[in-house]
Design a protein around this motif. Structure first.
Motif, short mmCIF file in Angstrom:
data_model
loop_
_atom_site.label_atom_id
_atom_site.label_comp_id
_atom_site.label_asym_id
_atom_site.label_seq_id
_atom_site.Cartn_x
_atom_site.Cartn_y
_atom_site.Cartn_z
N LEU A 25 0.84 -1.19 0.00
CA LEU A 25 0.00 0.00 0.00
C LEU A 25 0.88 1.25 0.00
O LEU A 25 2.08 1.18 0.29
N ARG A 26 0.27 2.38 -0.29
CA ARG A 26 0.94 3.68 -0.20
C ARG A 26 -0.07 4.68 0.38
O ARG A 26 -0.60 5.53 -0.30
N CYS A 27 -0.33 4.55 1.67
CA CYS A 27 -1.39 5.32 2.32
C CYS A 27 -1.02 6.79 2.43
O CYS A 27 0.14 7.14 2.70
N GLU A 28 -2.01 7.65 2.26
CA GLU A 28 -1.76 9.08 2.27
C GLU A 28 -1.25 9.58 3.62
O GLU A 28 -0.53 10.59 3.69
N HIS A 29 -1.57 8.87 4.70
CA HIS A 29 -1.17 9.32 6.03
C HIS A 29 0.11 8.64 6.51
O HIS A 29 0.51 8.83 7.66
N CYS A 30 0.77 7.87 5.64
CA CYS A 30 1.93 7.08 6.07
C CYS A 30 3.08 7.99 6.52
O CYS A 30 3.51 8.88 5.79
N ALA A 31 3.58 7.74 7.71
CA ALA A 31 4.64 8.57 8.26
C ALA A 31 6.03 8.07 7.89
O ALA A 31 7.04 8.64 8.32
N VAL A 32 6.11 6.97 7.12
CA VAL A 32 7.41 6.46 6.65
C VAL A 32 7.37 6.20 5.15
O VAL A 32 8.20 5.47 4.61
N GLY A 33 6.39 6.78 4.46
CA GLY A 33 6.15 6.46 3.06
C GLY A 33 7.34 6.69 2.14
O GLY A 33 7.58 5.91 1.20
N GLU A 34 8.12 7.74 2.39
CA GLU A 34 9.24 8.04 1.52
C GLU A 34 10.39 7.05 1.69
O GLU A 34 11.32 7.04 0.88
N MET A 35 10.34 6.23 2.73
CA MET A 35 11.37 5.21 2.94
C MET A 35 11.04 3.92 2.18
O MET A 35 11.90 3.03 2.06
N LEU A 36 9.79 3.79 1.70
CA LEU A 36 9.37 2.56 1.05
C LEU A 36 10.06 2.39 -0.30
O LEU A 36 10.31 3.36 -1.01
N VAL A 37 10.37 1.15 -0.64
CA VAL A 37 11.09 0.83 -1.87
C VAL A 37 10.36 -0.26 -2.62
O VAL A 37 9.46 -0.92 -2.10
N LYS A 38 10.75 -0.48 -3.88
CA LYS A 38 10.20 -1.57 -4.67
C LYS A 38 11.07 -2.82 -4.62
O LYS A 38 10.59 -3.94 -4.79
N GLU A 39 12.36 -2.61 -4.42
CA GLU A 39 13.29 -3.73 -4.26
C GLU A 39 14.14 -3.46 -3.02
O GLU A 39 14.65 -2.36 -2.84
N GLU A 40 14.28 -4.49 -2.21
CA GLU A 40 14.92 -4.29 -0.91
C GLU A 40 16.33 -4.88 -0.88
O GLU A 40 16.62 -5.87 -1.54
N GLY A 41 17.18 -4.26 -0.10
CA GLY A 41 18.54 -4.74 0.06
C GLY A 41 18.61 -5.89 1.04
O GLY A 41 17.60 -6.48 1.45
N VAL A 42 19.82 -6.19 1.46
CA VAL A 42 20.07 -7.32 2.37
C VAL A 42 20.08 -6.82 3.80
O VAL A 42 20.79 -5.86 4.14
N ALA A 43 19.31 -7.47 4.64
CA ALA A 43 19.23 -7.07 6.05
C ALA A 43 20.40 -7.67 6.83
O ALA A 43 21.03 -8.64 6.42
N LEU A 44 20.65 -7.08 7.99
CA LEU A 44 21.65 -7.63 8.90
C LEU A 44 21.17 -8.99 9.40
O LEU A 44 19.97 -9.24 9.51
N PRO A 45 22.10 -9.90 9.70
CA PRO A 45 21.69 -11.22 10.23
C PRO A 45 20.88 -11.06 11.51
O PRO A 45 21.18 -10.20 12.35
N VAL A 46 19.86 -11.90 11.67
CA VAL A 46 19.03 -11.80 12.87
C VAL A 46 19.87 -12.08 14.12
O VAL A 46 19.56 -11.58 15.22
N GLU A 47 20.94 -12.83 13.98
CA GLU A 47 21.83 -13.09 15.13
C GLU A 47 22.43 -11.80 15.66
O GLU A 47 22.65 -11.65 16.87
N THR A 48 22.71 -10.86 14.77
CA THR A 48 23.24 -9.56 15.19
C THR A 48 22.21 -8.80 16.01
O THR A 48 22.53 -8.18 17.03
N LEU A 49 20.95 -8.85 15.56
CA LEU A 49 19.88 -8.17 16.29
C LEU A 49 19.70 -8.78 17.67
O LEU A 49 19.59 -8.06 18.67
N ILE A 50 19.67 -10.10 17.73
CA ILE A 50 19.46 -10.78 19.00
C ILE A 50 20.64 -10.55 19.95
O ILE A 50 20.46 -10.38 21.16
N ARG A 51 21.84 -10.52 19.40
CA ARG A 51 23.03 -10.28 20.25
C ARG A 51 22.92 -8.92 20.93
O ARG A 51 23.25 -8.79 22.11
N ARG A 52 22.43 -7.92 20.22
CA ARG A 52 22.26 -6.61 20.84
C ARG A 52 21.12 -6.61 21.86
O ARG A 52 21.21 -5.94 22.90
#
Length: 382
Positions: free
Chosen positions: A49-76
């Motif tokens: 969706l692309r809602c008119e009230h979206c507060a992060v709309g300009e951050m949305l993309v059509k193709e996404e990059g590679v996320a950090l490993p979930v192990e890194t998130l959990i370690r923090r």
């Protein structure tokens, strides 16, 4: 305490108007300072969706990059001894099966094992089967509800889409969202629907509240429209209209549905008697709560692609650090020393208030120094 041990399992205290672990009030009152008890992960920048009230709309993309490993998130997360809540947001977190499998489900398993409360923000427009395998591990399934009907949904949800979307396609998604909310609520999932008050929604808030109740949602969250990103150019309602809308909603509400007013633009230090009267009413009414702003008081947001850490997923304060190099509690303490934190982190214990949300204060009270104000009422006798 928010949890107890039964054998080796952690049993969490049920969510209720008397216990909202996302509210920084409890820690601030008990510890005498704000602590990092919540972390929010932005796990995707994809959305259908692309809602008119979206507060992060300009951050949305059509193709996404590679996320950090979930192990890194959990370690923090492991380094945060005070952690109580974990929130997952986007974009639409459930849109990519890979994100669900590689990031969301491991985070939910970790939170369950540690006894941490969880929330996932979803537009709930995907097939029900996309939720059923993991939703039982979520404490709060948070959805947006800013529509009177399917036609409203079609206009609002595709306002910023960039191309024409057939009316029937929008109607299909709207009805799927409603049906999903009913099915998941019936299955015991805590569904919390959020409405942003705007010139469009405020005249229809009572009907929207009834719709939320009919969907089986246990909670209806009512927030201001945040003037950020896609919503930056939208008109805000006046404080007088905002106040009148809240009174109307409370007068005609379904008392079986918990109403949570978040980032409320009225405060117990107000010189306006009508504001103080409203504050008192909302704290007296059964099944109604006013949540103090978590952002920057007990929560940080982490971008899982860059590792950047910010105060909120739609604020204007630049990144405070990065989880690839910094501990989250170190970043949080860095924020507490920030000029913006010092400007807004006032505290009136007798009125149960920890100060305003930054965006809301800047929108409605740009010249007010909240540090120089003091509550003009007390809730201690309620």
């Amino acid at each position: 305490m928010n949890q107890t041990e039964t054998g080796t399992a952690l049993v969490k205290k049920p969510l209720s108007p008397d216990w909202d672990p996302w509210d920084p009030w409890y820690t601030r009152m008990r510890k005498g300072r704000h602590e990092l008890t919540g972390v929010e992960f932005t796990v995707t920048q994809l959305c259908n969706l692309r809602c008119e009230h979206c507060a992060v709309g300009e951050m949305l993309v059509k193709e996404e990059g590679v996320a950090l490993p979930v192990e890194t998130l959990i370690r923090r997360l492991e380094e945060v001894d005070t952690l109580q809540t974990l929130s997952i947001t986007g974009g639409e977190p459930v849109l990519s099966p890979r994100v669900v499998e590689e990031t969301i489900r491991p985070l939910l398993r970790y939170a369950r094992e540690r006894g941490i409360y969880t929330q996932i923000n979803s537009n709930l427009t995907l097939p029900l089967s996309r939720y059923e395998d993991w939703v039982e591990d979520v404490d709060v399934l948070h959805i947006s509800y800013n529509y009177r009907d399917a036609a409203d949904f079609h206009r609002i949800a595709f306002e910023k889409y960039g191309r024409e979307v057939p009316q029937k396609a929008g109607e299909k998604l709207f009805h799927r969202m409603v049906d999903n909310a009913k099915a998941l609520s019936k299955a015991g999932v805590f569904v919390s629907a959020e409405t942003l008050l705007s010139p469009f929604t405020s005249p229809h808030i009572v009907q929207m509240h009834r719709d939320v109740a009919e969907m089986g949602c246990r909670r209806h969250e009512v927030h201001p429209l945040y003037p950020s990103d896609f919503a930056r150019g939208m008109e805000l309602i006046s404080l007088d209209t905002f106040r009148e809308t809240i009174h109307q909603l409370v007068d005609h509400r379904d008392e079986g549905v918990w109403i949570l007013f978040g980032t409320l633009p009225f405060y117990p230090c107000s010189d306006n008697p009508a504001d103080r009267e409203l504050w008192l009413r909302l704290h007296k009414e059964k099944n109604i709560t006013v949540r103090n702003d978590p952002d920057g008081r007990n929560r940080l947001n982490v971008n899982t692609f860059t590792g950047d850490v910010i105060v909120t997923d739609f604020g204007d304060v630049p990144p405070l650090g990065n989880i690839q190099t910094d501990r989250l509690d170190t970043i949080f303490n860095r924020w507490l020393d920030h000029a913006e934190a010092r400007r807004h982190h006032c505290f009136c214990p007798e009125a149960r208030c920890t100060g305003p949300n930054i965006l809301v204060a800047d929108a409605y009270y740009p010249s007010t120094d909240f540090q120089q104000k003091k509550a003009q009422l007390s809730l201690e006798t309620i």
